[in-house]
Design a protein around this motif. Structure first.
Motif, short mmCIF file in Angstrom:
data_model
loop_
_atom_site.label_atom_id
_atom_site.label_comp_id
_atom_site.label_asym_id
_atom_site.label_seq_id
_atom_site.Cartn_x
_atom_site.Cartn_y
_atom_site.Cartn_z
N UNK A 1 1.48 -1.14 6.73
CA UNK A 1 0.06 -1.15 6.37
C UNK A 1 -0.56 -2.53 6.56
N UNK A 2 0.18 -3.58 6.21
CA UNK A 2 -0.32 -4.94 6.42
C UNK A 2 -0.49 -5.23 7.90
N UNK B 1 -3.54 -3.56 9.19
CA UNK B 1 -4.77 -4.26 8.80
C UNK B 1 -4.99 -5.49 9.68
N UNK B 2 -3.92 -6.24 9.95
CA UNK B 2 -4.03 -7.43 10.81
C UNK B 2 -4.51 -7.02 12.21
N UNK B 3 -3.90 -5.99 12.77
CA UNK B 3 -4.30 -5.53 14.11
C UNK B 3 -5.75 -5.04 14.12
N UNK C 1 -4.28 -5.35 -6.65
CA UNK C 1 -3.53 -6.59 -6.82
C UNK C 1 -2.06 -6.37 -6.45
N UNK C 2 -1.50 -7.35 -5.74
CA UNK C 2 -0.09 -7.30 -5.41
C UNK C 2 0.27 -6.55 -4.14
N UNK C 3 -0.73 -6.10 -3.37
CA UNK C 3 -0.43 -5.34 -2.15
C UNK C 3 -0.24 -6.21 -0.93
N UNK D 1 -1.33 -11.07 4.36
CA UNK D 1 -1.80 -10.59 5.67
C UNK D 1 -2.98 -11.43 6.14
N UNK D 2 -3.76 -11.95 5.20
CA UNK D 2 -4.88 -12.82 5.57
C UNK D 2 -4.38 -14.10 6.24
N UNK D 3 -3.24 -14.62 5.81
CA UNK D 3 -2.68 -15.81 6.44
C UNK D 3 -2.37 -15.52 7.92
#
Length: 115
Positions: free
Chosen positions: A64-65, A68-70, A86-88, A93-95
């Motif tokens: 899932x991360x 989201x990045x793609x 929180x905690x997902x 993934x933002x990094x």
């Protein structure tokens, strides 16, 4: 409490109930939110994707991360949101996203709402 209510009303603050929760705002804040929504809506499909062929450096991110990045790096929208409890792993993934944006030679600003 009554003097606070009077002063809030004098300052243009009003309250409402949304999804069972009491909220407060002003006409100015609502107008700004509407401008932001308009900006985002008018920007759908208007931009070149930032880094559609970005190679994931954090291959250990969850499916899932990574999705989201793609999505963010391959989107043609001007504004993108990442939402999750929180905690997902939103920060992690933002990094990856920030590195992809910077590798494409673009500046980046990340905004995060907090309760």
């Amino acid at each position: 409490p009554e003097s606070v209510r009077r002063e809030a009303a004098r300052q243009g603050v009003f309250t409402a109930t949304l999804d069972g929760q009491r909220v407060a705002s002003t006409a100015e804040v609502l107008a700004e939110e509407q401008r932001l929504l308009t900006f985002a809506r008018q920007g759908r499909g208007t931009q070149a994707p930032i880094a559609p062929s970005h190679r994931m450096k954090r291959e250990w991110l969850s499916g899932e991360q990574q999705k989201a990045v793609r999505h963010i790096l391959g989107s043609s929208d001007r504004v993108m949101l990442v939402r999750g409890v929180a905690g997902t792993g939103k920060t992690t993934l933002t990094q990856e996203v920030v590195e992809g944006i910077r590798a494409a030679g673009l500046p980046v600003a990340v905004l995060a709402q907090s309760a």
